[in-house]
Design a protein around this motif. Structure first.
Motif, mmCIF file in Angstrom:
data_model
loop_
_atom_site.group_PDB
_atom_site.id
_atom_site.type_symbol
_atom_site.label_atom_id
_atom_site.label_comp_id
_atom_site.label_asym_id
_atom_site.label_seq_id
_atom_site.Cartn_x
_atom_site.Cartn_y
_atom_site.Cartn_z
ATOM 1 N N GLY A 185 9.027 8.190 9.560
ATOM 2 C CA GLY A 185 8.355 8.934 10.639
ATOM 3 C C GLY A 185 7.151 9.742 10.210
ATOM 4 O O GLY A 185 6.447 10.290 11.057
ATOM 5 N N THR A 186 6.885 9.800 8.899
ATOM 6 C CA THR A 186 5.691 10.526 8.433
ATOM 7 C C THR A 186 4.544 9.566 8.098
ATOM 8 O O THR A 186 3.471 10.008 7.681
ATOM 9 N N ARG A 195 11.424 10.576 2.473
ATOM 10 C CA ARG A 195 11.787 11.343 1.274
ATOM 11 C C ARG A 195 11.303 12.774 1.386
ATOM 12 O O ARG A 195 11.996 13.703 0.992
ATOM 13 N N VAL A 207 15.480 12.511 3.012
ATOM 14 C CA VAL A 207 16.284 11.288 3.150
ATOM 15 C C VAL A 207 15.634 10.188 2.311
ATOM 16 O O VAL A 207 14.457 9.874 2.504
ATOM 17 N N VAL A 220 16.102 4.183 0.163
ATOM 18 C CA VAL A 220 16.431 3.176 -0.859
ATOM 19 C C VAL A 220 17.771 3.497 -1.516
ATOM 20 O O VAL A 220 18.617 2.619 -1.697
ATOM 21 N N GLN A 251 3.931 0.204 -0.166
ATOM 22 C CA GLN A 251 2.611 -0.428 -0.296
ATOM 23 C C GLN A 251 2.566 -1.221 -1.591
ATOM 24 O O GLN A 251 2.424 -0.664 -2.662
ATOM 25 N N TYR A 310 3.996 -9.421 -0.187
ATOM 26 C CA TYR A 310 4.537 -8.374 0.693
ATOM 27 C C TYR A 310 5.323 -8.972 1.858
ATOM 28 O O TYR A 310 6.371 -8.455 2.253
ATOM 29 N N ALA A 354 4.094 -7.199 15.098
ATOM 30 C CA ALA A 354 2.751 -6.802 15.539
ATOM 31 C C ALA A 354 1.722 -7.315 14.531
ATOM 32 O O ALA A 354 2.057 -7.648 13.393
ATOM 33 N N PHE A 364 -5.926 -0.856 9.245
ATOM 34 C CA PHE A 364 -5.953 -1.801 8.122
ATOM 35 C C PHE A 364 -7.352 -1.875 7.515
ATOM 36 O O PHE A 364 -7.502 -2.001 6.294
ATOM 37 N N GLN A 408 -8.048 0.989 5.212
ATOM 38 C CA GLN A 408 -7.208 0.826 4.009
ATOM 39 C C GLN A 408 -7.840 -0.209 3.078
ATOM 40 O O GLN A 408 -7.883 -0.046 1.865
HETATM 41 N N1 LIG Z 1 -0.361 -1.731 8.318
HETATM 42 C C1 LIG Z 1 -0.375 -2.699 9.217
HETATM 43 O O1 LIG Z 1 -1.447 -3.164 9.616
HETATM 44 C C2 LIG Z 1 0.942 -3.202 9.794
HETATM 45 C C3 LIG Z 1 0.952 -4.204 10.758
HETATM 46 C C4 LIG Z 1 2.153 -4.612 11.352
HETATM 47 C C5 LIG Z 1 3.339 -4.025 10.920
HETATM 48 N N2 LIG Z 1 3.312 -3.074 9.934
HETATM 49 C C6 LIG Z 1 4.586 -2.441 9.534
HETATM 50 O O2 LIG Z 1 4.553 -1.095 9.958
HETATM 51 C C7 LIG Z 1 5.486 -0.340 9.205
HETATM 52 C C8 LIG Z 1 4.871 1.007 8.867
HETATM 53 O O3 LIG Z 1 3.728 0.829 8.061
HETATM 54 P P1 LIG Z 1 2.772 2.074 7.746
HETATM 55 O O4 LIG Z 1 1.501 1.500 7.231
HETATM 56 O O5 LIG Z 1 2.789 3.016 8.888
HETATM 57 O O6 LIG Z 1 3.572 2.750 6.521
HETATM 58 P P2 LIG Z 1 3.110 3.984 5.607
HETATM 59 O O7 LIG Z 1 1.958 4.714 6.196
HETATM 60 O O8 LIG Z 1 3.002 3.471 4.202
HETATM 61 O O9 LIG Z 1 4.387 4.974 5.707
HETATM 62 C C9 LIG Z 1 5.585 4.667 5.034
HETATM 63 C C10 LIG Z 1 6.687 5.606 5.487
HETATM 64 O O10 LIG Z 1 7.907 5.205 4.829
HETATM 65 C C11 LIG Z 1 8.470 6.351 4.181
HETATM 66 N N3 LIG Z 1 9.175 5.911 2.976
HETATM 67 C C12 LIG Z 1 8.709 5.144 1.965
HETATM 68 N N4 LIG Z 1 9.667 4.998 1.017
HETATM 69 C C13 LIG Z 1 10.765 5.683 1.470
HETATM 70 C C14 LIG Z 1 12.063 5.929 0.938
HETATM 71 N N5 LIG Z 1 12.467 5.434 -0.250
HETATM 72 N N6 LIG Z 1 12.919 6.688 1.652
HETATM 73 C C15 LIG Z 1 12.533 7.227 2.852
HETATM 74 N N7 LIG Z 1 11.321 7.025 3.415
HETATM 75 C C16 LIG Z 1 10.450 6.264 2.720
HETATM 76 C C17 LIG Z 1 7.246 7.241 3.851
HETATM 77 O O11 LIG Z 1 7.621 8.599 3.663
HETATM 78 P P3 LIG Z 1 7.879 9.245 2.180
HETATM 79 O O12 LIG Z 1 6.818 8.678 1.282
HETATM 80 O O13 LIG Z 1 7.826 10.722 2.367
HETATM 81 O O14 LIG Z 1 9.249 8.806 1.773
HETATM 82 C C18 LIG Z 1 6.442 7.068 5.135
HETATM 83 O O15 LIG Z 1 6.966 7.894 6.156
HETATM 84 C C19 LIG Z 1 5.855 -1.241 8.008
HETATM 85 O O16 LIG Z 1 7.140 -1.783 8.232
HETATM 86 C C20 LIG Z 1 4.829 -2.359 8.029
HETATM 87 O O17 LIG Z 1 5.310 -3.572 7.526
HETATM 88 C C21 LIG Z 1 2.155 -2.651 9.380
#
Ligand SMILES: NC(=O)c1ccc[n+]([C@@H]2O[C@H](COP(=O)([O-])OP(=O)(O)OC[C@H]3O[C@@H](n4cnc5c(N)ncnc54)[C@H](OP(=O)(O)O)[C@@H]3O)[C@@H](O)[C@H]2O)c1
Length: 247
Positions: free
Chosen positions: A8-9, A32, A36, A39, A61, A106, A129, A135, A138
């Motif tokens: 959620g962050t 984390r 929570v 993993v 990532q 990935y 999605a 993207f 990034q």
């Molecule tokens: N980026 C795209 O274009 C795209 C497109 C379609 C679907 N998606 C999907 O969208 C989802 C979200 O992607 P995003 O880019 O928003 O991710 P993100 O910005 O990298 O955020 C990852 C989140 O996961 C948490 N996290 C990571 N490791 C963790 C652990 N061991 N325990 C608990 N929390 C953990 C992080 O918080 P902490 O680091 O504090 O733990 C953070 O809240 C993914 O499933 C991805 O495959 C992405």
């Protein structure tokens, strides 16, 4: 409803939390930073008490297939086991359009995640999605080499992250439906075009060079495997409109 948002962050997770709260749901975010670890499972049982639905948007990532598979199978496995104990009635997972057409790197992890969810014993919804508008920035950050940005040829139909977040909450509210209709954005664009537009808007005088990257994953990205098929849901906000609102 009581909704737990795994990740959620994150980029998407922040939208899920904000929109769910605005709709009047009680939301707990699992990350984390909030105590929570998805993993190891630490803190999960306590956090899921009284939760009706879990929306999983946690992420790692990496481009490494093994790391991705290990992460997504561990996170989904731990969530689903804890959901069964806590009596959670619905697991909503976010995946990516075309993961089964390019199940490497990935994406191997995302496909493994879908498999764990389908067989996890908790009623489920999987939404696939396309790439978020985020993207492109990034890619700009990760692919910069001094004044150059090296962007692999990639056909994309990017969607606004807040629209994906809203669709995930719609799914949580509607109840388990299995595979939901895929969700993509309103326009098809080459990724290099989007990266150039983002760099220009933010005054970055970098030269974006498009190249043909080797390997199965990039071939799939080039040939349109990540574009949704007919019948997919279509988001409203274009990349250009998002750029105007991006801070
Ligand atoms: N980026 C795209 O274009 C795209 C497109 C379609 C679907 N998606 C999907 O969208 C989802 C979200 O992607 P995003 O880019 O928003 O991710 P993100 O910005 O990298 O955020 C990852 C989140 O996961 C948490 N996290 C990571 N490791 C963790 C652990 N061991 N325990 C608990 N929390 C953990 C992080 O918080 P902490 O680091 O504090 O733990 C953070 O809240 C993914 O499933 C991805 O495959 C992405």
């Amino acid at each position: 409803m009581n909704i737990a948002v795994a990740g959620g962050t994150g980029t998407l997770g922040r939208h899920v939390v904000t929109i769910a709260q605005a709709r009047g749901h009680r939301v707990v975010s699992l990350s984390r930073a909030e105590g929570v670890d998805l993993v190891s499972g630490a803190g999960l049982a306590e956090a899921l008490k009284g939760v009706d639905a879990v929306i999983d948007v946690a992420n790692i990532q990496t481009l490494n297939g093994k790391k991705s598979v290990d992460f997504f199978t561990a996170v989904s496995g731990n969530l689903l086991r804890a959901e069964k104990v806590a009596g959670v009635g619905h697991h909503v997972a976010l995946s990516i359009v075309g993961v089964d057409r390019a199940p490497v790197g990935y994406y191997a992890g995302k496909l493994a995640q879908e498999d764990v969810v389908r067989n996890g014993g908790v009623p489920w919804t999987i939404l696939r999605a396309t790439q978020f508008h985020e993207f492109a920035p990034q890619m700009l950050e990760r692919s910069s080499l001094g004044p150059l940005v090296l962007v692999p040829r990639m056909a994309s139909q990017p969607v606004a992250a807040h629209e994906v977040a809203a669709a995930l909450i719609d799914a949580a509210e509607a109840g388990p439906q299995g595979r939901a209709a895929d969700l993509g954005g309103p326009e098809r664009k080459q990724m290099a075009h989007l990266v150039r537009a983002y760099a220009r808007k933010h005054g970055q005088k970098k030269r974006v060079i498009e190249f043909t990257a080797p390997g199965r994953l990039w071939r799939a990205m080039r040939n349109g495997s990540l574009i949704p098929a007919a019948g997919a849901a279509v988001g409203r906000q274009t990349f250009g409109e998002w750029l105007e609102t991006d801070p």
